[in-house]
Structures are given as C-alpha cells and as structure tokens.
Scaffold this motif. Sequence first.
Motif: not given
Length: 184
Positions: A157-166, A176-183
């Motif tokens: 996967y070449s696009k952005e990846l987002a990490f969300k907290v349960h 949608r912008n409530n991400n802890l980490y983004t790659l």
Amino acid sequence: MEYPTKTEWTMWYDCQAKRNLSSENYSSCLNEISTIDDLPQLLYLLDNLEKASAWPLNSNVHFFRRGIQPLWEDKANMKGGKWVIEIPKGFGTVNNEIISIWERTILYAASEMVAEKGICGCVLSPRRSFDRIALWTKDTDEDVVDIGKEWKKVVGYSKELAFKVHENAMKGFRERNNNLYTLA
C-alpha cells in the motif's frame, strides 16, 4: 505434513442494518464462520470465502485470534487501536486492490511476524463510497508504528495509513482526523 499457526484464528461476520448499536447488541450480531489452526486450513478458507469485493455494504468480516472478540470492549482490544486503509470504490468496477490487500492482511496477521502477539486481528468493512481494512493492535505505544510500517510494506500500500485509538471510538469520537499516528 502439518503447518500449524502459533495461535488459532477465528473468522467472524456481521451485517449491521442499524447504526449506533450497543456493545451487547453488536456482539449478538456476530457470527462465527470458522476457526483455523494451520496454514492449509487458512488457505482453504481464503479460497472458499467470498472475495472482499463481494461482501454486502455495511457488513464486517473479522479475522481475530481465538479468544478475542472483534469488539472494542474486549479486554485484549480495549487499550489498543487500529491501522486503517480506506480504498475509494470505482464506478461499476471490481476493485482488485481491496481483494489483494485483504488477503495479504489475513496472511500477515496469521503469520505472526509481529512478536509478542501485538496484532489482535483485522477487519474488512465495505461501505458505500469506500472499502476499509483495519489491522487491530493490543497497544497504542510507539511499537505500533513499526507494525504499521511492516503491514504497509507487506500489502503493498503506497498511500497514507492512519492509526486510531479504540478508546476514542468507545467514547463516540469518530472524526476522520483523530489519528494518533500517520504514515505517509
């Protein structure tokens, strides 16, 4: 010859007709499809399961370690989060990308390439304008960044990846912008 997995894995299915279900109502909608404990069983399951592009809208297909329910409230998931890929749907075309990423995600989880059982499971969620694949982790510490990088590479996967907290989802935070980490 046997090729056992380190732990057993269970495939679940649910189809949500209504939004905002309580955890009790949601868990009653979960249907166990199969449990596997070796690679031939896993490959058979992948060959005979509907392809990711064929699942109905608003359904969820879950592949989790045996003993972990695909619920935020499960004790193995409560302090964790998820890496999320969202792939926009094309008009009238079968998206082969979602099929490939979903199958590679299942294989990645079952391979247990991540030490100390950092991955709880993965979820396929077909929606109206996109398909979502999420890789659930037991923690939210910086080690999950390595999991995200490795998963992104494994599935190609070449696009952005987002990490969300349960925990945020349990509290009802769905931005949608409530991400802890983004790659990137």
